[in-house]
Design a protein around this motif. Structure first.
Motif, PDB file in Angstrom:
ATOM      1  N   TYR A  79      39.404-153.047 107.290  1.00  0.00           N
ATOM      2  CA  TYR A  79      39.353-154.299 108.039  1.00  0.00           C
ATOM      3  C   TYR A  79      40.742-154.772 108.460  1.00  0.00           C
ATOM      4  O   TYR A  79      40.886-155.485 109.456  1.00  0.00           O
ATOM      5  CB  TYR A  79      38.703-155.402 107.196  1.00  0.00           C
ATOM      6  N   GLU A  80      41.772-154.375 107.708  1.00  0.00           N
ATOM      7  CA  GLU A  80      43.131-154.814 108.010  1.00  0.00           C
ATOM      8  C   GLU A  80      43.720-154.108 109.228  1.00  0.00           C
ATOM      9  O   GLU A  80      44.703-154.575 109.798  1.00  0.00           O
ATOM     10  CB  GLU A  80      44.040-154.576 106.805  1.00  0.00           C
ATOM     11  N   GLN A  81      43.121-152.972 109.610  1.00  0.00           N
ATOM     12  CA  GLN A  81      43.682-152.182 110.721  1.00  0.00           C
ATOM     13  C   GLN A  81      43.167-152.731 112.053  1.00  0.00           C
ATOM     14  O   GLN A  81      42.395-152.109 112.766  1.00  0.00           O
ATOM     15  CB  GLN A  81      43.320-150.706 110.536  1.00  0.00           C
ATOM     16  N   ARG A  82      43.641-153.875 112.429  1.00  0.00           N
ATOM     17  CA  ARG A  82      43.109-154.600 113.592  1.00  0.00           C
ATOM     18  C   ARG A  82      43.528-153.979 114.924  1.00  0.00           C
ATOM     19  O   ARG A  82      42.975-154.338 115.969  1.00  0.00           O
ATOM     20  CB  ARG A  82      43.543-156.050 113.540  1.00  0.00           C
ATOM     21  N   THR A  83      44.486-153.056 114.912  1.00  0.00           N
ATOM     22  CA  THR A  83      44.941-152.460 116.165  1.00  0.00           C
ATOM     23  C   THR A  83      44.123-151.241 116.564  1.00  0.00           C
ATOM     24  O   THR A  83      44.373-150.646 117.621  1.00  0.00           O
ATOM     25  CB  THR A  83      46.415-152.048 116.048  1.00  0.00           C
ATOM     26  N   LEU A  84      43.154-150.845 115.751  1.00  0.00           N
ATOM     27  CA  LEU A  84      42.400-149.619 116.025  1.00  0.00           C
ATOM     28  C   LEU A  84      41.650-149.679 117.356  1.00  0.00           C
ATOM     29  O   LEU A  84      41.033-150.694 117.703  1.00  0.00           O
ATOM     30  CB  LEU A  84      41.396-149.351 114.904  1.00  0.00           C
ATOM     31  N   THR A  85      41.700-148.560 118.064  1.00  0.00           N
ATOM     32  CA  THR A  85      40.847-148.382 119.238  1.00  0.00           C
ATOM     33  C   THR A  85      39.756-147.343 118.970  1.00  0.00           C
ATOM     34  O   THR A  85      38.770-147.285 119.703  1.00  0.00           O
ATOM     35  CB  THR A  85      41.672-147.929 120.455  1.00  0.00           C
ATOM     36  N   SER A  86      39.947-146.506 117.924  1.00  0.00           N
ATOM     37  CA  SER A  86      38.960-145.477 117.581  1.00  0.00           C
ATOM     38  C   SER A  86      38.843-145.374 116.065  1.00  0.00           C
ATOM     39  O   SER A  86      39.848-145.224 115.375  1.00  0.00           O
ATOM     40  CB  SER A  86      39.376-144.126 118.168  1.00  0.00           C
ATOM     41  N   LEU A  87      37.607-145.453 115.557  1.00  0.00           N
ATOM     42  CA  LEU A  87      37.363-145.395 114.117  1.00  0.00           C
ATOM     43  C   LEU A  87      36.183-144.476 113.841  1.00  0.00           C
ATOM     44  O   LEU A  87      35.105-144.631 114.419  1.00  0.00           O
ATOM     45  CB  LEU A  87      37.059-146.792 113.572  1.00  0.00           C
ATOM     46  N   SER A  88      36.397-143.508 112.931  1.00  0.00           N
ATOM     47  CA  SER A  88      35.324-142.602 112.501  1.00  0.00           C
ATOM     48  C   SER A  88      35.213-142.663 110.986  1.00  0.00           C
ATOM     49  O   SER A  88      36.202-142.451 110.282  1.00  0.00           O
ATOM     50  CB  SER A  88      35.618-141.159 112.937  1.00  0.00           C
ATOM     51  N   LEU A  89      34.018-142.964 110.486  1.00  0.00           N
ATOM     52  CA  LEU A  89      33.750-143.024 109.059  1.00  0.00           C
ATOM     53  C   LEU A  89      32.690-141.988 108.720  1.00  0.00           C
ATOM     54  O   LEU A  89      31.563-142.053 109.231  1.00  0.00           O
ATOM     55  CB  LEU A  89      33.256-144.420 108.659  1.00  0.00           C
ATOM     56  N   VAL A  90      33.052-141.035 107.869  1.00  0.00           N
ATOM     57  CA  VAL A  90      32.132-139.970 107.454  1.00  0.00           C
ATOM     58  C   VAL A  90      32.033-140.034 105.938  1.00  0.00           C
ATOM     59  O   VAL A  90      33.050-140.031 105.245  1.00  0.00           O
ATOM     60  CB  VAL A  90      32.638-138.589 107.909  1.00  0.00           C
ATOM     61  N   PHE A  91      30.819-140.100 105.407  1.00  0.00           N
ATOM     62  CA  PHE A  91      30.660-140.318 103.973  1.00  0.00           C
ATOM     63  C   PHE A  91      29.366-139.695 103.483  1.00  0.00           C
ATOM     64  O   PHE A  91      28.473-139.348 104.262  1.00  0.00           O
ATOM     65  CB  PHE A  91      30.654-141.824 103.669  1.00  0.00           C
ATOM     66  N   LEU A  92      29.279-139.563 102.175  1.00  0.00           N
ATOM     67  CA  LEU A  92      28.041-139.140 101.531  1.00  0.00           C
ATOM     68  C   LEU A  92      27.238-140.324 101.039  1.00  0.00           C
ATOM     69  O   LEU A  92      26.025-140.349 101.123  1.00  0.00           O
ATOM     70  CB  LEU A  92      28.346-138.204 100.359  1.00  0.00           C
ATOM     71  N   ARG A  93      27.952-141.318 100.485  1.00  0.00           N
ATOM     72  CA  ARG A  93      27.270-142.480  99.922  1.00  0.00           C
ATOM     73  C   ARG A  93      27.920-143.767 100.421  1.00  0.00           C
ATOM     74  O   ARG A  93      29.129-143.876 100.526  1.00  0.00           O
ATOM     75  CB  ARG A  93      27.320-142.441  98.383  1.00  0.00           C
ATOM     76  N   LEU A  94      27.074-144.720 100.703  1.00  0.00           N
ATOM     77  CA  LEU A  94      27.518-146.040 101.122  1.00  0.00           C
ATOM     78  C   LEU A  94      26.661-147.051 100.368  1.00  0.00           C
ATOM     79  O   LEU A  94      25.614-147.456 100.826  1.00  0.00           O
ATOM     80  CB  LEU A  94      27.357-146.208 102.634  1.00  0.00           C
ATOM     81  N   ASP A  95      27.116-147.420  99.171  1.00  0.00           N
ATOM     82  CA  ASP A  95      26.271-148.219  98.279  1.00  0.00           C
ATOM     83  C   ASP A  95      26.737-149.650  98.088  1.00  0.00           C
ATOM     84  O   ASP A  95      26.066-150.436  97.437  1.00  0.00           O
ATOM     85  CB  ASP A  95      26.204-147.551  96.896  1.00  0.00           C
ATOM     86  N   SER A  96      27.881-149.996  98.656  1.00  0.00           N
ATOM     87  CA  SER A  96      28.425-151.322  98.359  1.00  0.00           C
ATOM     88  C   SER A  96      28.675-152.161  99.597  1.00  0.00           C
ATOM     89  O   SER A  96      29.375-153.161  99.534  1.00  0.00           O
ATOM     90  CB  SER A  96      29.742-151.171  97.580  1.00  0.00           C
ATOM     91  N   ALA A  97      28.118-151.760 100.727  1.00  0.00           N
ATOM     92  CA  ALA A  97      28.364-152.503 101.957  1.00  0.00           C
ATOM     93  C   ALA A  97      27.625-153.833 101.943  1.00  0.00           C
ATOM     94  O   ALA A  97      26.489-153.933 101.491  1.00  0.00           O
ATOM     95  CB  ALA A  97      27.913-151.676 103.157  1.00  0.00           C
ATOM     96  N   GLY A  98      28.280-154.856 102.468  1.00  0.00           N
ATOM     97  CA  GLY A  98      27.648-156.159 102.560  1.00  0.00           C
ATOM     98  C   GLY A  98      26.734-156.249 103.767  1.00  0.00           C
ATOM     99  O   GLY A  98      26.688-155.357 104.612  1.00  0.00           O
ATOM    100  N   ASP A  99      25.996-157.333 103.852  1.00  0.00           N
ATOM    101  CA  ASP A  99      25.100-157.539 104.983  1.00  0.00           C
ATOM    102  C   ASP A  99      25.880-157.476 106.294  1.00  0.00           C
ATOM    103  O   ASP A  99      26.898-158.144 106.454  1.00  0.00           O
ATOM    104  CB  ASP A  99      24.407-158.897 104.869  1.00  0.00           C
ATOM    105  N   GLY A 100      25.364-156.672 107.228  1.00  0.00           N
ATOM    106  CA  GLY A 100      25.973-156.598 108.544  1.00  0.00           C
ATOM    107  C   GLY A 100      27.382-156.060 108.542  1.00  0.00           C
ATOM    108  O   GLY A 100      28.189-156.424 109.402  1.00  0.00           O
TER     109      GLY A 100
END
Length: 330
Positions: A79-100
């Motif tokens: 979230y701190e990387q506010r200058t990003l123009t391209s973001l790729s997230l690849v994962f096996l598990r995503l168990d702690s994400a908040g709503d939305g």
């Protein structure tokens, strides 16, 4: 330095100092080196313990993060990387994400143009609604041009997907959806639900466990390239897809059926075996493409709109050609 692959930093340092310290110790040292590279523009992180806890990199515009567990701590740093123009997230598990969390993620990056979220054959503990829930108070300034959403979740609703895509209706040009739940369930798409209207979208790739009526709720007036991945509901009943193709005949230039969509030998999950398009369904799609003057291709190559059409082995003509060759050989 413009581009850093964190894994390469680790390998280089470890090779030179492997007699003096453990691999883990030198991974920490590599991270310290990374934090001093303040001019980094592109960063590839593919280590299970990689982090950017030092804060934002002021010039970073492209981040690719590939790790087994995508944690809340990881997301806080991203979230701190506010200058990003391209973001790729690849994962096996995503168990702690908040709503939305995906909506909040995009909202935190006003310059973001390209987003890819890929869950590698992992069951997300949340429903898709939790990942893409759009609250009334959220403000999204980013104008996404391309979006790739490939996840396996126990529940997906068309309404949630519609609300999320609507945030980018004025800018989205390329979209890939790969939404999996169970080979034995079909997510309903009722007749009263709104249409997904993306006026600038030119490229769509989709494979999902929705009912076939999904295709009757797509309004894509600029669509030129369409790729079908595995879509079990179409196996014997492609009529809704055919209606979709006919409705977009004015702009559609090429239809591609991926290997997963047509092959019994390759499929996205063992549970999905023999849920690919039947020969009769492939023939029906081929006929409508001929009727509307749209090129059709099949197989592994040519899955992107800019590539040359590949040799096809899935349509009726090519299957008959293949059969005649085998008969001659015998």
């Amino acid at each position: 330095m413009r581009r850093i692959a964190y894994k390469d930093l680790i390998k280089h340092t470890h090779w030179r100092q492997q007699q003096r310290a453990s691999y883990l110790d030198w991974r920490v040292r590599a991270l310290e080196v990374l934090k001093r590279c303040t001019a980094v523009e592109t960063l590839v992180l593919s280590e299970s313990l990689a982090d950017l806890s030092g804060g934002a990199l002021a010039r970073l515009h492209t981040l690719y993060l590939d790790k087994p567990d995508l944690s809340g701590a990881d997301m806080a740093i991203i979230y701190e990387q506010r200058t990003l123009t391209s973001l790729s997230l690849v994962f096996l598990r995503l168990d702690s994400a908040g709503d939305g969390f995906m909506v909040d993620l995009v909202a935190s990056m006003p310059n973001l143009k390209h987003l890819a979220v890929v869950g590698r054959n992992a069951l997300c503990t949340q429903s898709i609604e939790k990942l893409v829930r759009v609250s009334a108070s959220v403000v999204v300034a980013a104008r996404l041009e391309s979006l790739e959403l490939v996840v396996k979740a126990y529940k997906v609703s068309f309404a949630a997907v519609h609300s999320f895509l609507a945030l980018f209706s004025s800018s989205l040009v390329s979209l890939r959806l790969g939404l999996r739940g169970s080979a034995y369930d079909r997510w309903t798409v009722g007749p009263t639900l709104p249409h997904i209207h993306l006026p600038h979208l030119t490229s769509l790739a989709v494979g999902a466990d929705f009912a076939s009526t999904f295709f009757l709720h797509l309004d894509l007036p600029s669509l030129s390239f369409f790729r079908l991945d595995l879509f079990p509901a179409l196996r014997h009943e492609p009529d809704d897809l055919i209606s979709f193709l006919e409705a977009h005949r004015a702009t559609l230039e090429r239809v591609h059926l991926s290997t997963d969509a047509i092959s019994r030998e390759r499929h996205v999950d063992g549970d999905y075996n023999e849920l690919e398009l039947s020969d009769e369904a492939i023939d029906a799609i081929e006929r409508v493409c001929g009727e509307i003057g749209c090129e059709m291709s099949c197989g592994e190559q040519g899955e992107e709109p800019e590539e040359e059409p590949p040799e096809c082995y899935g349509c009726g003509h090519c299957r008959s050609e293949s059969s005649s060759v085998h008969s001659t050989d015998e």
